[in-house]
Design an enzyme around this catalytic site. Structure first.
Site, PDB file in Angstrom:
ATOM      1  N   GLY A  23       0.822  -1.214   0.000  1.00  0.00           N
ATOM      2  CA  GLY A  23       0.000   0.000   0.000  1.00  0.00           C
ATOM      3  C   GLY A  23       0.855   1.263   0.000  1.00  0.00           C
ATOM      4  CE1 TYR A 126     -10.748   2.959   6.566  1.00  0.00           C
ATOM      5  CE2 TYR A 126     -11.222   5.233   7.186  1.00  0.00           C
ATOM      6  CZ  TYR A 126     -10.310   4.242   6.891  1.00  0.00           C
ATOM      7  OH  TYR A 126      -8.961   4.520   6.915  1.00  0.00           O
TER       8      TYR A 126
END
Ligand SMILES: NC(=O)c1ccc[n+]([C@@H]2O[C@H](COP(=O)([O-])OP(=O)(O)OC[C@H]3O[C@@H](n4cnc5c(N)ncnc54)[C@H](OP(=O)(O)O)[C@@H]3O)[C@@H](O)[C@H]2O)c1
Length: 274
Positions: A23, A126
């Site tokens: 990432g 989230y």
């Protein structure tokens, strides 16, 4: 008899495990900690929803996460499996860890920067999974809350704006959400400094603040892209996950300071150009 060499490169830290190594932040951490004894695992190497592999690090930089904010609304359980369950698995390694959290743990009702002691109240699925993840990180953890992370790789706001601006010449961007977009390289460098501070919650985001529309204008200006920003509201954009209107982060406890967001943007654009 063979001996485990705990600190072969002499940093005093021993082996460092980086999760989510593919990432934006995972890659920036590999650069910031280059020269140290690093094991960098991508999702293919260790899916953190599964128990940890046989590894004995001295420290974990836990950069793996479900980061699809809108997708988490539709699939909160999967998001939690990664952000909470995955963090629990990391904590099970029983060594100090850095857990990365988000400004989206706040509801955005403040009008001055959020500090570490402000009570979280996430608006989105989230944000909730990231907040529960903070709890799952345990006692031996630095919980780093950051904001709007971007880098020269991955899918992020800066790269999306460059693409859309060049293609369309005009981009509609949200003008009623204010935060401190943070360059992954600067966050990784600040993480290194943070390791000398006590465990606990730390706010590490770029200095200064801006709306997404202001950030987009700066991107076009700094990159020399001839494009215009049409200001819209978050309601007009109509994304599934609610986001805080104001989520500027500051530290009340002397966290390492990051450069201004515009300097982060310049650093990122230089890398993209190079
Ligand atoms: N991006 C932001 O704006 C932002 C803002 C504040 C805080 N944060 C936090 O900062 C941290 C780093 O974010 P980032 O910007 O670097 O996100 P990113 O670029 O999306 O990287 C996350 C990485 O985690 C990996 N991953 C996802 N599910 C996994 C799993 N089950 N097991 C192992 N790896 C998995 C992803 O792999 P795949 O790509 O293969 O799925 C990806 O490489 C995260 O904790 C995030 O919540 C991000």
């Amino acid at each position: 008899m063979e001996h485990e060499i705990a600190d072969p490169v002499g940093t005093g830290r021993g082996r460092i495990l980086i999760t989510g190594a593919g990432g934006q932040l995972g890659r920036a951490l590999q650069e910031a900690f280059a020269g140290e004894d690093v094991v960098a695992l991508t999702r293919a190497d260790w899916d953190v929803t599964l128990p940890p592999p046989e590894l004995s690090p001295e420290l974990v930089l836990h950069a793996a996460a479900w980061t699809d904010v809108d997708g988490a609304e539709a699939d909160p359980q999967e998001a939690a499996a990664v952000n909470v369950g995955g963090t629990r698995h990391v904590a099970e390694l029983g060594v100090p860890l850095v857990y990365y959290s988000t400004d989206y743990v706040f509801d955005g009702t403040k009008s001055e920067p959020y500090v570490e002691s402000d009570p979280p109240s996430p608006l989105s699925a989230y944000g909730r999974t990231k907040l529960y993840g903070e709890g799952a990180a345990g006692e031996q953890a630095w919980t780093v809350r950051s904001s709007g992370i971007y880098a020269e790789n991955g899918s992020n706001f800066v790269r999306a704006m460059l693409h859309l601006g060049r293609e369309r010449g005009e981009v509609a961007v949200v003008a009623n959400q204010r935060s401190s977009p943070t360059y992954a390289g600067h966050l990784a460098a600040a993480t290194k400094e943070l390791l000398d501070r006590p465990y606990g919650v730390w706010h590490l985001a770029a200095a200064g603040d801006c709306t997404w529309a202001e950030f987009a204008e700066a991107i076009f200006e700094e990159a020399g892209v001839d494009a215009r920003v049409r200001r819209i509201t978050a309601a007009e954009l109509g994304r599934p996950a609610p986001r805080p209107a104001y989520s500027v982060l500051r530290s009340e406890k002397g966290a390492p300071e990051l450069p201004h967001w515009r300097d982060g943007l310049r650093a990122c654009l230089e890398r993209l150009a190079g």
